[in-house]
Write a protein that holds these residues in place. Structure first.
Motif, PDB file in Angstrom:
ATOM      1  N   GLY A 257      60.887  62.600 -35.651  1.00  0.00           N
ATOM      2  CA  GLY A 257      60.574  61.468 -36.521  1.00  0.00           C
ATOM      3  C   GLY A 257      61.743  60.987 -37.348  1.00  0.00           C
ATOM      4  N   ASN A 258      62.771  61.808 -37.487  1.00  0.00           N
ATOM      5  CA  ASN A 258      63.923  61.420 -38.302  1.00  0.00           C
ATOM      6  C   ASN A 258      65.158  61.118 -37.463  1.00  0.00           C
ATOM      7  OD1 ASN A 258      63.425  61.880 -41.463  1.00  0.00           O
ATOM      8  ND2 ASN A 258      62.172  63.321 -40.298  1.00  0.00           N
ATOM      9  N   GLN A 259      64.965  60.974 -36.144  1.00  0.00           N
ATOM     10  CA  GLN A 259      66.043  60.575 -35.251  1.00  0.00           C
ATOM     11  C   GLN A 259      65.939  59.082 -34.957  1.00  0.00           C
ATOM     12  OE1 GLN A 259      68.532  62.734 -34.051  1.00  0.00           O
ATOM     13  NE2 GLN A 259      67.616  64.128 -35.537  1.00  0.00           N
ATOM     14  N   GLU A 260      67.067  58.478 -34.619  1.00  0.00           N
ATOM     15  CA  GLU A 260      67.091  57.063 -34.249  1.00  0.00           C
ATOM     16  C   GLU A 260      66.677  56.920 -32.787  1.00  0.00           C
ATOM     17  OE1 GLU A 260      67.394  54.724 -36.303  1.00  0.00           O
ATOM     18  OE2 GLU A 260      67.959  55.945 -38.031  1.00  0.00           O
ATOM     19  N   LEU A 261      65.379  57.012 -32.554  1.00  0.00           N
ATOM     20  CA  LEU A 261      64.849  56.935 -31.194  1.00  0.00           C
ATOM     21  C   LEU A 261      64.368  55.527 -30.891  1.00  0.00           C
ATOM     22  CD1 LEU A 261      62.777  60.244 -31.075  1.00  0.00           C
ATOM     23  CD2 LEU A 261      65.145  59.873 -30.371  1.00  0.00           C
ATOM     24  N   PRO A 262      64.306  55.148 -29.619  1.00  0.00           N
ATOM     25  CA  PRO A 262      63.778  53.828 -29.266  1.00  0.00           C
ATOM     26  C   PRO A 262      62.327  53.680 -29.691  1.00  0.00           C
ATOM     27  CG  PRO A 262      64.954  54.815 -27.409  1.00  0.00           C
ATOM     28  CD  PRO A 262      64.820  55.879 -28.448  1.00  0.00           C
ATOM     29  N   HIS A 263      61.990  52.500 -30.198  1.00  0.00           N
ATOM     30  CA  HIS A 263      60.610  52.153 -30.574  1.00  0.00           C
ATOM     31  C   HIS A 263      60.032  53.155 -31.581  1.00  0.00           C
ATOM     32  CE1 HIS A 263      60.648  49.144 -27.394  1.00  0.00           C
ATOM     33  NE2 HIS A 263      61.099  50.069 -26.573  1.00  0.00           N
ATOM     34  N   ARG A 264      60.846  53.529 -32.550  1.00  0.00           N
ATOM     35  CA  ARG A 264      60.385  54.500 -33.540  1.00  0.00           C
ATOM     36  C   ARG A 264      59.220  53.987 -34.384  1.00  0.00           C
ATOM     37  NH1 ARG A 264      64.355  57.182 -38.000  1.00  0.00           N
ATOM     38  NH2 ARG A 264      64.441  55.002 -38.653  1.00  0.00           N
ATOM     39  N   PRO A 265      59.240  52.725 -34.877  1.00  0.00           N
ATOM     40  CA  PRO A 265      58.080  52.242 -35.641  1.00  0.00           C
ATOM     41  C   PRO A 265      56.784  52.271 -34.826  1.00  0.00           C
ATOM     42  CG  PRO A 265      59.968  50.806 -35.997  1.00  0.00           C
ATOM     43  CD  PRO A 265      60.336  51.730 -34.873  1.00  0.00           C
ATOM     44  N   ALA A 266      56.870  51.888 -33.547  1.00  0.00           N
ATOM     45  CA  ALA A 266      55.673  51.917 -32.701  1.00  0.00           C
ATOM     46  C   ALA A 266      55.189  53.345 -32.495  1.00  0.00           C
ATOM     47  CB  ALA A 266      55.972  51.265 -31.355  1.00  0.00           C
ATOM     48  N   THR A 267      56.129  54.280 -32.381  1.00  0.00           N
ATOM     49  CA  THR A 267      55.757  55.684 -32.217  1.00  0.00           C
ATOM     50  C   THR A 267      55.016  56.199 -33.440  1.00  0.00           C
ATOM     51  OG1 THR A 267      57.635  56.105 -30.757  1.00  0.00           O
ATOM     52  CG2 THR A 267      56.662  58.009 -31.860  1.00  0.00           C
ATOM     53  N   ARG A 268      55.509  55.847 -34.615  1.00  0.00           N
ATOM     54  CA  ARG A 268      54.842  56.292 -35.846  1.00  0.00           C
ATOM     55  C   ARG A 268      53.459  55.680 -35.980  1.00  0.00           C
ATOM     56  NH1 ARG A 268      59.527  56.387 -40.572  1.00  0.00           N
ATOM     57  NH2 ARG A 268      60.765  58.081 -39.664  1.00  0.00           N
ATOM     58  N   SER A 269      53.342  54.400 -35.656  1.00  0.00           N
ATOM     59  CA  SER A 269      52.033  53.747 -35.741  1.00  0.00           C
ATOM     60  C   SER A 269      51.047  54.379 -34.765  1.00  0.00           C
ATOM     61  CB  SER A 269      52.172  52.247 -35.455  1.00  0.00           C
ATOM     62  OG  SER A 269      52.991  51.631 -36.422  1.00  0.00           O
ATOM     63  N   PHE A 270      51.512  54.663 -33.566  1.00  0.00           N
ATOM     64  CA  PHE A 270      50.647  55.304 -32.571  1.00  0.00           C
ATOM     65  C   PHE A 270      50.215  56.687 -33.043  1.00  0.00           C
ATOM     66  CE2 PHE A 270      50.165  58.045 -28.817  1.00  0.00           C
ATOM     67  CZ  PHE A 270      49.157  57.361 -28.141  1.00  0.00           C
ATOM     68  N   ALA A 271      51.158  57.453 -33.588  1.00  0.00           N
ATOM     69  CA  ALA A 271      50.832  58.794 -34.074  1.00  0.00           C
ATOM     70  C   ALA A 271      49.830  58.736 -35.220  1.00  0.00           C
ATOM     71  CB  ALA A 271      52.109  59.512 -34.520  1.00  0.00           C
ATOM     72  N   GLU A 272      49.987  57.762 -36.113  1.00  0.00           N
ATOM     73  CA  GLU A 272      49.043  57.623 -37.215  1.00  0.00           C
ATOM     74  C   GLU A 272      47.638  57.316 -36.709  1.00  0.00           C
ATOM     75  OE1 GLU A 272      50.758  54.633 -39.645  1.00  0.00           O
ATOM     76  OE2 GLU A 272      52.210  55.978 -40.602  1.00  0.00           O
ATOM     77  N   GLY A 273      47.548  56.438 -35.698  1.00  0.00           N
ATOM     78  CA  GLY A 273      46.240  56.107 -35.154  1.00  0.00           C
ATOM     79  C   GLY A 273      45.583  57.295 -34.463  1.00  0.00           C
ATOM     80  N   VAL A 274      46.364  58.025 -33.655  1.00  0.00           N
ATOM     81  CA  VAL A 274      45.818  59.200 -32.964  1.00  0.00           C
ATOM     82  C   VAL A 274      45.413  60.277 -33.966  1.00  0.00           C
ATOM     83  CG1 VAL A 274      46.379  61.063 -31.364  1.00  0.00           C
ATOM     84  CG2 VAL A 274      47.102  58.741 -30.850  1.00  0.00           C
ATOM     85  N   ALA A 275      46.228  60.477 -35.000  1.00  0.00           N
ATOM     86  CA  ALA A 275      45.895  61.488 -36.010  1.00  0.00           C
ATOM     87  C   ALA A 275      44.645  61.094 -36.791  1.00  0.00           C
ATOM     88  CB  ALA A 275      47.072  61.676 -36.957  1.00  0.00           C
ATOM     89  N   SER A 276      44.484  59.810 -37.065  1.00  0.00           N
ATOM     90  CA  SER A 276      43.266  59.357 -37.747  1.00  0.00           C
ATOM     91  C   SER A 276      42.035  59.624 -36.897  1.00  0.00           C
ATOM     92  CB  SER A 276      43.370  57.862 -38.067  1.00  0.00           C
ATOM     93  OG  SER A 276      44.422  57.608 -38.962  1.00  0.00           O
ATOM     94  N   LEU A 277      42.149  59.368 -35.608  1.00  0.00           N
ATOM     95  CA  LEU A 277      41.035  59.668 -34.702  1.00  0.00           C
ATOM     96  C   LEU A 277      40.753  61.161 -34.674  1.00  0.00           C
ATOM     97  CD1 LEU A 277      39.036  58.499 -32.661  1.00  0.00           C
ATOM     98  CD2 LEU A 277      40.770  58.811 -30.890  1.00  0.00           C
ATOM     99  N   ALA A 278      41.813  61.978 -34.671  1.00  0.00           N
ATOM    100  CA  ALA A 278      41.632  63.432 -34.692  1.00  0.00           C
ATOM    101  C   ALA A 278      40.950  63.878 -35.972  1.00  0.00           C
ATOM    102  CB  ALA A 278      42.983  64.131 -34.537  1.00  0.00           C
ATOM    103  N   GLN A 279      41.345  63.288 -37.108  1.00  0.00           N
ATOM    104  CA  GLN A 279      40.705  63.647 -38.374  1.00  0.00           C
ATOM    105  C   GLN A 279      39.227  63.297 -38.362  1.00  0.00           C
ATOM    106  OE1 GLN A 279      42.730  62.297 -41.944  1.00  0.00           O
ATOM    107  NE2 GLN A 279      44.686  62.370 -40.886  1.00  0.00           N
TER     108      GLN A 279
END
Length: 502
Positions: A257-279
């Motif tokens: 999460g702290n590396q300059e990876l491609p499409h990092r904002p989209a990755t974070r948004s996707f992770a937030e959505g999946v984690a919300s579903l998991a919660q």
């Protein structure tokens, strides 16, 4: 067992309705200042045996699903945590997640044995499952409380790291290995699992980031999936070596999460959505696992005593001793003590003794469930008030400047859209007087619906929208400089604001 399409249709119908209701509950929880987990738990109880009659008593399935959901939540926590903000408080966070947990377990276990009369095994289990804080519960409330970075960093580090040692401890006790091995061996096992798990997570995170920077996937949607798969690869690899999968998944996600990876904002948004579903699924499942008929006055009384002991004695003592490695003012330590909310983690941990068939494990589950609900209701809404009372709430950023950002992935840069509000002192400042970091520049000014290509002598006005391009590594410095000029005007080019220690 035959596959019934109609059962699948019913499952999809009910599941989608439950998920939509749970999502809407987030808005309600934010308005009343309560973590959304309480609404999810209540939804599960209403669906259960005392409500709509859904039967769910499979502790082993709950244990497996709970651990999977926790791994997803920890992965999202690591991907969305800024190492730059966590680093100043990492020593305190690690101390709280290790030394603090040990102190909390000892205090609660002693109190549960001598005050509640629980046998030592159950008392130690109660202390262990109650000790870890829950990131989802803490930060669902803290989003509305502006805090110094050292406080949010300490709470983030603690909640992300303290799951691993408690999972190991609860598992060792529940399987009977603790009684056979002794305290010294248990301590060595916990240290081994944490260290090896963190090392594996670090290796996977570093190697995964190196690979992702050098491959070009055919679809942007594959990048978020790849990052989550890497995090779970760390979890599985650590578990295969009998190390802590939770430590591995969090460390790997933190690095990715702290590396300059491609499409990092989209990755974070996707992770937030999946984690919300998991919660949502996790809390509803735990609500289904509860049998309200077992909640007696004795259970409520034991939950109240346990929570009081945890909140008033164990938590403050663990924070005080843990702060030896990184001293802080007493006001900030007091807030950290009060902000140690418990959420899904303690309840999930009780599924371990349930799955292992520990005597009176159902009593342990009921006590912890009631305690989490009661003390979340009592402490959660008071956090904003406590932060103001203790004087630790940080003033919100001045509204003289509104900044939004969009990624420019191909050139590793960010496009900042800056709106100059009426209260901003940037009015009347020339573009050249902004003195942005080398490499950052104002590429366009939008004024009264018309676009201007600015020059150094272009004078900025209230209501202007600026498009500022900044290399990603300079984005933070660029935003800080813009806010500095907005608050001080031309004086900012000579008198630099002292950086506040946070």
């Amino acid at each position: 067992m035959t596959f019934d399409v109609h059962q699948l249709d019913t499952f999809l119908l009910v599941g989608s309705l439950v998920t939509l209701v749970a999502i809407l509950a987030v808005r309600l929880s934010a308005s009343v200042g309560l973590p959304s987990l309480l609404f999810y738990l209540l939804l599960g109880v209403l669906l259960g045996e005392s409500g709509l009659g859904v039967q769910f008593e499979d502790a082993q399935l709950a244990h497996a699903l709970g651990f999977g959901a926790l791994a997803l939540i920890l992965a999202e926590g690591g991907l969305t945590t800024s190492w730059r903000e966590m680093r100043p408080a990492i020593r305190l966070g690690v101390s709280l997640a290790t030394v603090g947990v040990a102190i909390s377990v000892a205090v609660v276990a002693a109190g549960a044995h001598y005050l509640l009369g629980l046998p030592w095994e159950l008392a130690i289990l109660l202390g262990a499952v109650c000790s870890p804080t829950d990131a989802a519960a803490v930060f669902s409330v803290l989003r509305v409380v502006p805090l110094p970075k050292r406080l949010t960093g300490a709470l983030e580090a603690e909640s992300g790291l303290n799951d691993a040692p408690t999972v190991v401890l609860v598992t060792i006790i529940s399987t009977g290995a603790a009684a056979e091995s002794g305290a010294l061996a248990v301590g060595g096992t916990i240290i081994f699992e944490l260290v090896v798990g963190a090392v594996i997570g670090g290796m996977v995170g570093i190697a995964g980031a190196w690979v992702m920077r050098r491959i070009a996937l055919p679809s942007s949607g594959l990048y978020p999936l790849t990052v989550l798969c890497l995090a779970f690869l760390a979890y599985g690899g650590a578990a295969a070596l009998h190390a802590s999968g939770f430590a591995a998944v969090y460390v790997a996600a933190l690095i990715l999460g702290n590396q300059e990876l491609p499409h990092r904002p989209a990755t974070r948004s996707f992770a937030e959505g999946v984690a919300s579903l998991a919660q949502i699924g996790l809390f509803v499942m735990l609500g289904l696992l509860l049998s309200p008929g077992r909640i007696t006055l004795d259970i409520v009384a034991m939950a109240l005593v346990t929570g009081l002991l945890l909140t008033v004695v164990a938590r403050p003592l663990s924070v005080l001793i843990s702060s030896v490695v990184q001293p802080m003012p007493w006001r900030e330590l007091s807030f950290i003590s009060w902000a140690g909310l418990r959420g899904a983690v303690p309840i999930v941990l009780t599924t371990i003794p349930l799955a292992e068939g520990v005597d009176e494990a159902d009593v342990l589950f009921d006590i912890v469930f009631v305690m989490v609900v009661i003390y979340t209701v009592l402490t959660g809404p008071t956090l904003p008030w406590v932060s103001r009372l203790l004087g630790v709430a940080r003033r919100s950023e001045p509204r003289g400047l509104d900044v939004e950002a969009a990624p420019l992935e191909r050139v590793a840069a960010d496009l900042l859209q800056v709106t100059i509000e009426p209260s901003s002192r940037m009015h009347g400042v020339e573009v050249g007087e902004l003195r942005l970091p080398p490499g950052a520049s104002v590429s366009m000014v939008i004024r009264d619906g018309e676009t201007l290509v600015p020059e150094r002598r272009t004078v900025l006005r209230h209501g202007d929208d600026l498009l500022v391009v900044a290399p990603r590594k300079l984005r933070v410095a660029t935003e800080e400089r813009l806010r500095q000029v907005s608050s001080r005007g031309r004086l900012a080019q000579w008198a630099q604001e002292p950086r506040k220690r946070e």
